[in-house]
Design a protein around this motif. Structure first.
Motif, PDB file in Angstrom:
ATOM      1  N   LEU A  34       1.132  37.567  -0.397  1.00  0.00           N
ATOM      2  CA  LEU A  34       0.339  36.333  -0.487  1.00  0.00           C
ATOM      3  C   LEU A  34      -0.866  36.390   0.441  1.00  0.00           C
ATOM      4  O   LEU A  34      -1.966  35.976   0.069  1.00  0.00           O
ATOM      5  CB  LEU A  34       1.205  35.118  -0.143  1.00  0.00           C
ATOM      6  CG  LEU A  34       2.029  34.540  -1.282  1.00  0.00           C
ATOM      7  CD1 LEU A  34       3.000  33.482  -0.765  1.00  0.00           C
ATOM      8  CD2 LEU A  34       1.140  33.937  -2.349  1.00  0.00           C
ATOM      9  N   TYR A  35      -0.671  36.898   1.666  1.00  0.00           N
ATOM     10  CA  TYR A  35      -1.795  36.982   2.601  1.00  0.00           C
ATOM     11  C   TYR A  35      -2.844  37.988   2.131  1.00  0.00           C
ATOM     12  O   TYR A  35      -4.041  37.764   2.309  1.00  0.00           O
ATOM     13  CB  TYR A  35      -1.309  37.292   4.018  1.00  0.00           C
ATOM     14  CG  TYR A  35      -0.673  36.078   4.651  1.00  0.00           C
ATOM     15  CD1 TYR A  35      -1.444  34.969   4.992  1.00  0.00           C
ATOM     16  CD2 TYR A  35       0.690  36.020   4.886  1.00  0.00           C
ATOM     17  CE1 TYR A  35      -0.871  33.842   5.549  1.00  0.00           C
ATOM     18  CE2 TYR A  35       1.273  34.898   5.442  1.00  0.00           C
ATOM     19  CZ  TYR A  35       0.487  33.807   5.777  1.00  0.00           C
ATOM     20  OH  TYR A  35       1.052  32.685   6.324  1.00  0.00           O
ATOM     21  N   ARG A  36      -2.418  39.067   1.516  1.00  0.00           N
ATOM     22  CA  ARG A  36      -3.389  40.016   0.948  1.00  0.00           C
ATOM     23  C   ARG A  36      -4.148  39.371  -0.214  1.00  0.00           C
ATOM     24  O   ARG A  36      -5.354  39.575  -0.371  1.00  0.00           O
ATOM     25  CB  ARG A  36      -2.689  41.302   0.512  1.00  0.00           C
ATOM     26  CG  ARG A  36      -2.374  42.227   1.686  1.00  0.00           C
ATOM     27  CD  ARG A  36      -1.804  43.560   1.236  1.00  0.00           C
ATOM     28  NE  ARG A  36      -0.404  43.468   0.845  1.00  0.00           N
ATOM     29  CZ  ARG A  36       0.618  43.469   1.691  1.00  0.00           C
ATOM     30  NH1 ARG A  36       0.410  43.544   2.989  1.00  0.00           N
ATOM     31  NH2 ARG A  36       1.856  43.381   1.253  1.00  0.00           N
ATOM     32  N   GLU A  37      -3.450  38.576  -1.029  1.00  0.00           N
ATOM     33  CA  GLU A  37      -4.112  37.878  -2.142  1.00  0.00           C
ATOM     34  C   GLU A  37      -5.112  36.848  -1.609  1.00  0.00           C
ATOM     35  O   GLU A  37      -6.184  36.664  -2.187  1.00  0.00           O
ATOM     36  CB  GLU A  37      -3.072  37.210  -3.039  1.00  0.00           C
ATOM     37  CG  GLU A  37      -3.637  36.565  -4.283  1.00  0.00           C
ATOM     38  CD  GLU A  37      -4.328  37.543  -5.233  1.00  0.00           C
ATOM     39  OE1 GLU A  37      -5.241  37.111  -5.962  1.00  0.00           O
ATOM     40  OE2 GLU A  37      -3.971  38.742  -5.242  1.00  0.00           O
ATOM     41  N   ILE A  38      -4.794  36.205  -0.501  1.00  0.00           N
ATOM     42  CA  ILE A  38      -5.741  35.284   0.134  1.00  0.00           C
ATOM     43  C   ILE A  38      -6.998  36.055   0.540  1.00  0.00           C
ATOM     44  O   ILE A  38      -8.123  35.597   0.315  1.00  0.00           O
ATOM     45  CB  ILE A  38      -5.087  34.579   1.339  1.00  0.00           C
ATOM     46  CG1 ILE A  38      -4.060  33.553   0.840  1.00  0.00           C
ATOM     47  CG2 ILE A  38      -6.133  33.925   2.239  1.00  0.00           C
ATOM     48  CD1 ILE A  38      -3.136  33.006   1.912  1.00  0.00           C
ATOM     49  N   GLY A  39      -6.824  37.250   1.092  1.00  0.00           N
ATOM     50  CA  GLY A  39      -7.971  38.076   1.465  1.00  0.00           C
ATOM     51  C   GLY A  39      -8.813  38.459   0.270  1.00  0.00           C
ATOM     52  O   GLY A  39     -10.049  38.438   0.332  1.00  0.00           O
ATOM     53  N   GLU A  93      -9.099  36.777  -2.486  1.00  0.00           N
ATOM     54  CA  GLU A  93      -9.796  35.576  -2.940  1.00  0.00           C
ATOM     55  C   GLU A  93     -10.963  35.245  -2.014  1.00  0.00           C
ATOM     56  O   GLU A  93     -12.027  34.812  -2.479  1.00  0.00           O
ATOM     57  CB  GLU A  93      -8.844  34.389  -3.055  1.00  0.00           C
ATOM     58  CG  GLU A  93      -9.470  33.138  -3.631  1.00  0.00           C
ATOM     59  CD  GLU A  93     -10.090  33.312  -5.020  1.00  0.00           C
ATOM     60  OE1 GLU A  93     -10.947  32.489  -5.391  1.00  0.00           O
ATOM     61  OE2 GLU A  93      -9.720  34.263  -5.753  1.00  0.00           O
ATOM     62  N   LEU A  94     -10.801  35.457  -0.714  1.00  0.00           N
ATOM     63  CA  LEU A  94     -11.926  35.254   0.201  1.00  0.00           C
ATOM     64  C   LEU A  94     -13.082  36.187  -0.156  1.00  0.00           C
ATOM     65  O   LEU A  94     -14.244  35.779  -0.137  1.00  0.00           O
ATOM     66  CB  LEU A  94     -11.487  35.469   1.652  1.00  0.00           C
ATOM     67  CG  LEU A  94     -10.638  34.355   2.243  1.00  0.00           C
ATOM     68  CD1 LEU A  94     -10.036  34.785   3.570  1.00  0.00           C
ATOM     69  CD2 LEU A  94     -11.446  33.073   2.397  1.00  0.00           C
ATOM     70  N   ALA A  95     -12.762  37.435  -0.506  1.00  0.00           N
ATOM     71  CA  ALA A  95     -13.795  38.380  -0.919  1.00  0.00           C
ATOM     72  C   ALA A  95     -14.498  37.895  -2.184  1.00  0.00           C
ATOM     73  O   ALA A  95     -15.722  38.043  -2.326  1.00  0.00           O
ATOM     74  CB  ALA A  95     -13.200  39.771  -1.138  1.00  0.00           C
ATOM     75  N   ALA A  96     -13.757  37.304  -3.104  1.00  0.00           N
ATOM     76  CA  ALA A  96     -14.359  36.762  -4.324  1.00  0.00           C
ATOM     77  C   ALA A  96     -15.307  35.603  -4.000  1.00  0.00           C
ATOM     78  O   ALA A  96     -16.306  35.396  -4.685  1.00  0.00           O
ATOM     79  CB  ALA A  96     -13.273  36.315  -5.303  1.00  0.00           C
ATOM     80  N   ILE A  97     -15.005  34.863  -2.951  1.00  0.00           N
ATOM     81  CA  ILE A  97     -15.823  33.706  -2.572  1.00  0.00           C
ATOM     82  C   ILE A  97     -17.071  34.132  -1.812  1.00  0.00           C
ATOM     83  O   ILE A  97     -18.167  33.660  -2.101  1.00  0.00           O
ATOM     84  CB  ILE A  97     -14.983  32.718  -1.720  1.00  0.00           C
ATOM     85  CG1 ILE A  97     -13.871  32.097  -2.569  1.00  0.00           C
ATOM     86  CG2 ILE A  97     -15.870  31.640  -1.098  1.00  0.00           C
ATOM     87  CD1 ILE A  97     -12.834  31.339  -1.767  1.00  0.00           C
ATOM     88  N   LEU A 128      -3.223  29.212  -3.318  1.00  0.00           N
ATOM     89  CA  LEU A 128      -2.537  30.272  -2.566  1.00  0.00           C
ATOM     90  C   LEU A 128      -2.089  29.781  -1.191  1.00  0.00           C
ATOM     91  O   LEU A 128      -0.976  30.079  -0.742  1.00  0.00           O
ATOM     92  CB  LEU A 128      -3.452  31.491  -2.399  1.00  0.00           C
ATOM     93  CG  LEU A 128      -3.685  32.344  -3.625  1.00  0.00           C
ATOM     94  CD1 LEU A 128      -4.869  33.286  -3.408  1.00  0.00           C
ATOM     95  CD2 LEU A 128      -2.417  33.132  -3.965  1.00  0.00           C
ATOM     96  N   LEU A 129      -2.938  29.030  -0.529  1.00  0.00           N
ATOM     97  CA  LEU A 129      -2.597  28.503   0.787  1.00  0.00           C
ATOM     98  C   LEU A 129      -1.438  27.517   0.703  1.00  0.00           C
ATOM     99  O   LEU A 129      -0.531  27.531   1.538  1.00  0.00           O
ATOM    100  CB  LEU A 129      -3.818  27.859   1.434  1.00  0.00           C
ATOM    101  CG  LEU A 129      -4.923  28.839   1.803  1.00  0.00           C
ATOM    102  CD1 LEU A 129      -6.215  28.102   2.107  1.00  0.00           C
ATOM    103  CD2 LEU A 129      -4.485  29.720   2.964  1.00  0.00           C
ATOM    104  N   PHE A 130      -1.467  26.669  -0.311  1.00  0.00           N
ATOM    105  CA  PHE A 130      -0.368  25.726  -0.492  1.00  0.00           C
ATOM    106  C   PHE A 130       0.923  26.484  -0.789  1.00  0.00           C
ATOM    107  O   PHE A 130       1.995  26.150  -0.276  1.00  0.00           O
ATOM    108  CB  PHE A 130      -0.696  24.730  -1.605  1.00  0.00           C
ATOM    109  CG  PHE A 130       0.265  23.594  -1.673  1.00  0.00           C
ATOM    110  CD1 PHE A 130       0.269  22.604  -0.707  1.00  0.00           C
ATOM    111  CD2 PHE A 130       1.199  23.506  -2.707  1.00  0.00           C
ATOM    112  CE1 PHE A 130       1.173  21.551  -0.756  1.00  0.00           C
ATOM    113  CE2 PHE A 130       2.096  22.466  -2.763  1.00  0.00           C
ATOM    114  CZ  PHE A 130       2.083  21.480  -1.786  1.00  0.00           C
ATOM    115  N   GLU A 131       0.817  27.542  -1.589  1.00  0.00           N
ATOM    116  CA  GLU A 131       1.992  28.346  -1.928  1.00  0.00           C
ATOM    117  C   GLU A 131       2.599  28.999  -0.681  1.00  0.00           C
ATOM    118  O   GLU A 131       3.814  28.959  -0.478  1.00  0.00           O
ATOM    119  CB  GLU A 131       1.618  29.414  -2.950  1.00  0.00           C
ATOM    120  CG  GLU A 131       2.777  30.274  -3.392  1.00  0.00           C
ATOM    121  CD  GLU A 131       2.390  31.310  -4.442  1.00  0.00           C
ATOM    122  OE1 GLU A 131       3.241  32.175  -4.726  1.00  0.00           O
ATOM    123  OE2 GLU A 131       1.263  31.278  -4.968  1.00  0.00           O
ATOM    124  N   VAL A 132       1.752  29.601   0.165  1.00  0.00           N
ATOM    125  CA  VAL A 132       2.289  30.271   1.357  1.00  0.00           C
ATOM    126  C   VAL A 132       2.836  29.250   2.353  1.00  0.00           C
ATOM    127  O   VAL A 132       3.836  29.491   3.016  1.00  0.00           O
ATOM    128  CB  VAL A 132       1.253  31.233   1.989  1.00  0.00           C
ATOM    129  CG1 VAL A 132       0.175  30.510   2.760  1.00  0.00           C
ATOM    130  CG2 VAL A 132       1.934  32.278   2.853  1.00  0.00           C
TER     131      VAL A 132
END
Length: 140
Positions: free
Chosen positions: A12-17, A19-23, A65-69
């Motif tokens: 999940l934390y890697r997926e957050i990263g 998504e940050l790159a996408a933003i 993602l943040l809500f999920e984690v």
């Protein structure tokens, strides 16, 4: 972040990263500051651009993602605030737990303290208010 947390939530934390790159594009020097509580998360995305700090609107996917984690944590281990920083290709995560959160400051003041600690007095650039935003002006 502890090794057991990384083992449990690393994907999940890697997926957050990602998504940050996408933003923000290149995610190097990105800070995600999040506050959360039952039923909500409040993400703030900032990127150091050298001479200034730019704010980026979080995506719905990032918020989800943040809500999920946050909800995946045991209720007695949930954090009140999280700082997720990316330097180069590595990320670090730090948590503030409810017992250390205190009521001395509101969300905006806490966020400003975090920005000051990370970036000092560099100017911050925020996007203009969107269709749903309010433009405040001084009344004479």
């Amino acid at each position: 972040m502890s090794d057991d947390k990384l083992n449990k939530f690393g994907d999940l934390y890697r997926e957050i990263g990602r998504e940050l790159a996408a933003i923000v594009g290149d995610p190097d020097k990105t800070l995600l500051y999040v506050e959360a509580d039952e039923g909500w998360v409040g993400p703030n995305v900032f990127k150091d651009e050298g001479n200034q700090i730019r704010y980026f609107d979080p995506s719905r996917k990032l918020t989800d993602l943040l809500f999920e984690v946050w909800t995946a944590e045991d209720p007695d281990k949930r954090w009140s605030a999280m700082e997720y920083t990316i330097t180069g290709t590595k990320f670090t995560v730090e948590f503030v737990f409810p017992e250390k959160f205190g009521d001395d400051f509101d969300n905006d003041e806490r966020r400003e303290l975090v920005l000051q600690r990370h970036y000092g007095d560099k100017p911050r650039v925020y996007p203009p208010p969107g269709d749903m935003g309010w433009l405040l002006r001084e009344l004479n």
